[in-house]
Design an enzyme around this catalytic site. Sequence first.
Site, PDB file in Angstrom:
ATOM      1  N   LYS A  29     -17.345  17.048   1.005  1.00  0.00           N
ATOM      2  CA  LYS A  29     -15.936  16.950   0.607  1.00  0.00           C
ATOM      3  C   LYS A  29     -15.695  15.539   0.092  1.00  0.00           C
ATOM      4  CE  LYS A  29     -14.024  15.365   5.007  1.00  0.00           C
ATOM      5  NZ  LYS A  29     -13.116  15.611   6.126  1.00  0.00           N
TER       6      LYS A  29
ATOM      7  N   GLU B 182      -8.839  14.278   8.013  1.00  0.00           N
ATOM      8  CA  GLU B 182      -9.791  15.121   8.721  1.00  0.00           C
ATOM      9  C   GLU B 182      -9.097  16.013   9.741  1.00  0.00           C
ATOM     10  OE1 GLU B 182     -12.865  12.735  10.421  1.00  0.00           O
ATOM     11  OE2 GLU B 182     -14.062  12.807   8.582  1.00  0.00           O
TER      12      GLU B 182
ATOM     13  N   ARG C 234      -2.239  14.871  -1.639  1.00  0.00           N
ATOM     14  CA  ARG C 234      -3.558  14.249  -1.608  1.00  0.00           C
ATOM     15  C   ARG C 234      -4.591  15.359  -1.765  1.00  0.00           C
ATOM     16  NH1 ARG C 234      -3.732   9.217   1.009  1.00  0.00           N
ATOM     17  NH2 ARG C 234      -5.736   9.718   1.962  1.00  0.00           N
TER      18      ARG C 234
ATOM     19  N   GLY D 293      -5.021   3.849  -3.893  1.00  0.00           N
ATOM     20  CA  GLY D 293      -6.258   4.453  -4.366  1.00  0.00           C
ATOM     21  C   GLY D 293      -6.084   5.883  -4.816  1.00  0.00           C
ATOM     22  N   ASP D 294      -4.853   6.394  -4.824  1.00  0.00           N
ATOM     23  CA  ASP D 294      -4.606   7.782  -5.193  1.00  0.00           C
ATOM     24  C   ASP D 294      -4.677   7.989  -6.694  1.00  0.00           C
ATOM     25  OD1 ASP D 294      -4.316   8.606  -2.620  1.00  0.00           O
ATOM     26  OD2 ASP D 294      -2.139   8.474  -2.591  1.00  0.00           O
TER      27      ASP D 294
ATOM     28  N   ASP E  75       0.862  -1.179   0.000  1.00  0.00           N
ATOM     29  CA  ASP E  75       0.000   0.000   0.000  1.00  0.00           C
ATOM     30  C   ASP E  75       0.905   1.237   0.000  1.00  0.00           C
ATOM     31  OD1 ASP E  75      -2.281   1.632   0.307  1.00  0.00           O
ATOM     32  OD2 ASP E  75      -1.954   1.693   2.465  1.00  0.00           O
ATOM     33  N   LYS E  76       0.336   2.396  -0.271  1.00  0.00           N
ATOM     34  CA  LYS E  76       1.136   3.621  -0.258  1.00  0.00           C
ATOM     35  C   LYS E  76       0.919   4.424   1.015  1.00  0.00           C
ATOM     36  CE  LYS E  76      -0.032   7.425  -2.309  1.00  0.00           C
ATOM     37  NZ  LYS E  76       0.158   8.419  -1.228  1.00  0.00           N
TER      38      LYS E  76
ATOM     39  N   ASN F 196      -8.403  -1.189   4.737  1.00  0.00           N
ATOM     40  CA  ASN F 196      -8.572  -1.482   3.306  1.00  0.00           C
ATOM     41  C   ASN F 196      -7.482  -2.395   2.759  1.00  0.00           C
ATOM     42  OD1 ASN F 196      -6.644   0.505   3.683  1.00  0.00           O
ATOM     43  ND2 ASN F 196      -7.014   1.435   1.697  1.00  0.00           N
TER      44      ASN F 196
ATOM     45  N   ASP G 289      -1.264  -0.929   6.090  1.00  0.00           N
ATOM     46  CA  ASP G 289      -1.453  -0.410   7.448  1.00  0.00           C
ATOM     47  C   ASP G 289      -2.911  -0.173   7.808  1.00  0.00           C
ATOM     48  OD1 ASP G 289      -1.572   3.130   7.476  1.00  0.00           O
ATOM     49  OD2 ASP G 289      -1.795   1.871   5.713  1.00  0.00           O
TER      50      ASP G 289
END
Length: 1318
Positions: free
Chosen positions: A723, A657, A765, A846-847, A412-413, A970, A967
């Site tokens: 958002k 958040e 992001r 997912g980016d 994952d990233k 997901n 981590d």
Amino acid sequence: MPWRSPLALIRDSLRGQRARESELRTLVSNLPYEGLDKSKQPNRYFPSNVVKTTKYTLLFFLPMNLFEQFHRVANLYFVGLAILNFFPVVNAFEPDVALIPICVILALTALKDAWEDFRRYQSDKKLNNTPCYIYSRKEKQFVERPWKNVRVGDFVKVVSNEVIPADLLLLYTSDPNGVCHMETANLDGETNLKQRRVVSGLSVSNAEFDPESFNSTVVCEKPNSNLNHFKCYVEKPDKVKVGAGIESLLLRGCTVRNTEHAVGFVVYAGRETKSMLNNKGPRYKRSKLERKLNTDVFFCVILLFTMCLVGAVGHYVWLKTLPGMPPYLVFDNGHQNSPSLSSFYMFFTMIILLQILIPIALYVSIELVKIGQIYFIINDIDLYDEETNSRMQCKALNITEDLGQIEYIFSDKTGTLTENKMVFRRCSIMGTEYPHKENAIRLAVLDEPESEDDVIFNQRPRPLRTSWSLDSDDTNPEDLQHRGSRRKSKVAGNAQSNVAFSSPLETEVIPDRKLLQQISRAESNSSRLQTDPYLDFFLALAICNTVVVSMATPQRQRGSDSSYFGQTNNPLVTLSSLVKNAGSLYDRLTSCTMMSNKRRTLSEDSATEDHFYPSIKMEGVVDTNGLQACSLHAHPQSDKPAAPLDNLSYEAESPDEAALVYAAKAYGFTLLARTPDSVTVRLPTGEDLVFEVLDTLAFDSNRKRMSVLVRHPITKEFVLYTKGADYSIMELLGTPYAEHLRGNKKKIATDTQHHLDCYAKEGLRTLCITKKVVSEKAYQSWLEDRQTALTAIDNREELLMETAVQLETNLSLLGATGIEDRLQEDVPDTILALREAGIQVWVLTGDKPETAVNIGYACRLLEDEDLVINMSCKDKIMCTSILDCTLEEVRRYSADPRNVDTTPDISLVIDGRTLTMAMSADLQDRFVDLAKRCRSVLCCRVTPLQKSGVVKLVREKLKVMTLAVGDGANDVNMIQAADIGIGISGQEGMQAVMASDFAISRFKHLKKLLLVHGHWCYTRLANMIIYFFYKNAAYVNLLFWYQFFCGFSGTSMIDYWLLIFFNLFFTSVPPIMFGIMDKDVSAEVLLGVPDLYKTGQGKGEYRFSTFWASMLDAFYQSLVCFFIPYWTYQGSDIDMFTFGTPLNTIALFTILLHLSIEVKSWTRVHWLIILGSVALFFIVTLAYSATCVTCNPPSNPYWVMQRQMADPIFYLVCILSTVVALLPRYVFHVLKNSIAPSPILQARLLDRMEPSTRDEWIKEWRSLRGGGHVRRSRLSTPPSPTLDATVENYPGCFTADDVGDDPTLNVISVKSQGPVHT
């Protein structure tokens, strides 16, 4: 208890089973039935709160444990042979003695299982007797009772800092807003507080809750393990249904925080609670080595049967050749059996005699070795993370050797390669970009290198200015901030905080000067206060989230386990830290002073700034090192008393958040309080606005956004703030990229999209922020649909999704944010080392593609000279054409004889939509073929399901060993799909850790875990298993050769007690020590030369040829050990045991010296165990020969060993036989190491050098083997099926077509630009 008929009991049992298996459960209060018989209790069919994790009971422990142990075929095999030995016609030993080995093995395993189960029993007993408060109608109050007395339908009271005993439907809290906060760290590892609210319509304000007044019916779903979903409704006596979900459920095992007390109704108890349903215990995985081991055991069985068949046939031939019946042959019942029947019996006798060819102690030895290996891994100080106070964890005890055979890593990233510490960097509001250069300067100070050495050895070339940069000034703060890989901070920016996502690095934001002026203008115009988009933008940042506001938060660690390591008291470490801090104090203060002076100069030079925003004040925030971090805060301008902002603590469920809330706070929009029905925000003017929260549309992976519907306190309008990801938000503005908009609105959408693309190129992001004013009529109509969805049990999630989508339309774009997720320390070095080790690294994120590509360059997943194939297409036909064209070009390159010694620098970037097409049944073979030819693969915009699908596809198609690391929640599916799953205990809780086989705290720890510990574990265990097979084969063949001289009668020339002791005591410990402590190469060399890891990949050291070579060596050594003594004593009158004694002694010396040849690193432990085994052999043998007079009638082993040791021939035979037996193996090693030394041998030579010389040799080695300059060849650009493939110079700003609308293959040739953000 009244007597009940068996029929009534059966009928009641069937009713209970139907009630437990029903999809819906109807529950009522137990209070009206208190004191009645159990048969009259309405909730009697549901289990009690007693938890039992033990496997056995005291009465049935022995049969149940034996039944479990006999699931292992080897145990059944040896028990069968022991039973067979009780039949006189086939027995080879005394029946009682034959039971000793298997009984010892079974007893040791049973003791281990009993001890583990006893510990579980003690834990269960302690937990079941934990006190809690249950309401009693007789007592008219809550009384203290143990947890085990809690039942479904009871009312339980929990107080602050108390663990919740069962799953409770929240009915009342001491909080006037009906809120209860709980910490789920014991359940999922997340340390941030979760907010739970009372079921609407049931709470009584300003009054204590009376359980006896509760006469409603609770209808809930069947228990399940999903921690994030719960379906329930409460039906009042007037038949009104009130819906409730997970937001009203207190979970067993969680801790109540910041709430004085709460009362809940028990809906699930005991084993049906969500926490117990998620407690699946340790996972069992079979390692690759274990699967090979089972194959070799099967070969040993075939070999054993062949030897027994030879013995049976030999016995038949021997009986046939006898002229008469010798008097020494004694038959049962005085009758002679036919040769055929005797040979048939002899077959089974030989099986009993030669049974140790199958290593009975091998499985136990492997378990002990793995326990020892795990001990050294988890106590490795290099795998300990001081910041989180956590060390490496091992959850799967039987796959440590697989760490040394990994060929593919899927990572994952976010939170894995990056810190998951979100830093607010830039924002775009109404089409205008605000770069926040002052904040960039602050981050540059946090990223200052620690010493000159870091600058010299770690600095990468500074990136060139990009044509798409958003900064118009000459100064470039990014040049100050990004110096290659992220280094260790010298200030408290990365200091560990007690609250998640609250380190100074994340919370301190210096506002942009121009944006402050714009906000000040909006505030000065009071008529625009309610409609100004700039104010709406920051109100959305403060409101549109689930952040919990707390004034006093208990001390909690962020995803750490403090039980492992405490604070160090080493005075040398303390002194070193003081010297470092003192040495750099001047530079830090100078940097902070320069920042202050710069801001002061800006303020003095701009008179308008003071006019527009006179309340700005410099504040010093003292960090843990006693240094001042410069920040800006807006002071309220009103005269009303201000709330103590210093005591505010934000508990966020995600770092994004938290970053947005802190950014809003930096501009004066401070989130003061949050309740289920309201949100309080303080404006920069000091005015507090209380927004009524009408509904919250939570984030989900399908919508990729969240919304909050509020009533504006001034205009009384219904306002929806939303958002989410840019692609999901832009579609809600109308057609993609707001093409339906006209004039200024379309320009805002276009400019914002341009800024979003540039943010993504910069590695940030991105999120879009929108607003929508909902009319009252539309709200009332929508509310009816929402209430229907909330009270539904079936398809509730789908109905809620539909209502959310129904409201989130025709949104007005306010702006966008860019948040930086910084790379973890040493990530580029780790990925480079893994690639040099022959491991192919894939990153699944997912980016956006631009963000992922930028991070790919920063972490060296992608290199500047790589040919990056960017696959993004709309339809399957185009995807097929692109795959075919690209594969053809790659294959042509590989087939070219000129490219034999070159390495193709191909990297593949593919988005989620294209990946779905490529993984279809007809294209997956071509996709895998292309991917395996690429040096790295980067998958963007992928879902959790796609992550696991990619891992399964590569694992099944290529038959390779895979490792997945992540981590977050997901990443759980991906982690569980791989051969080895590694979780990182990061900022997003511990779901990945709980689902993993191993847990680490930093991605950089993967380097040593694989390259060092993985290599050691595999080589040690592989060599130990091979040695075990050799040892048993060499010893059992001595008995086999003796059969040729005793008529194949199954006779042993070694006393059977010594025969048993040989494998059970004399030679059992040395191989275990060998498997735990042997080091073929030091850790320093393994880390310096990652290429050595390749020795374990593929077939590795434990190969088919290695196994049979070892078995052939065992046959040769047994021949030497038998026939040299045989020829020595031939013609003498020595007895059988006198002949067997030197054979036993020679076998011991040969087997132990054989191990000594294989040992790579000698320590005191090695010497102690080897010499101790020899000493134990002589002590036991001498004592046995001196005391055993009639142990084995009619033969007598008395004083045999003593007589042999008094004979010089005995010593000569032992020395000569041992030397001749081991000479071929020794000569083979000498010739092999001299003529064709292996990489491991060359690395061992490096260990003997001085450190400085060794480092120079390591650099030379890496340059020759691919770690340095390797001759590479460029591939030509593969043609597109429709258009010529575009070749662009990175990182020129991509157009929308490049992002994903172009159905062609984009080939990006990157030549000069490195990563912009690290």
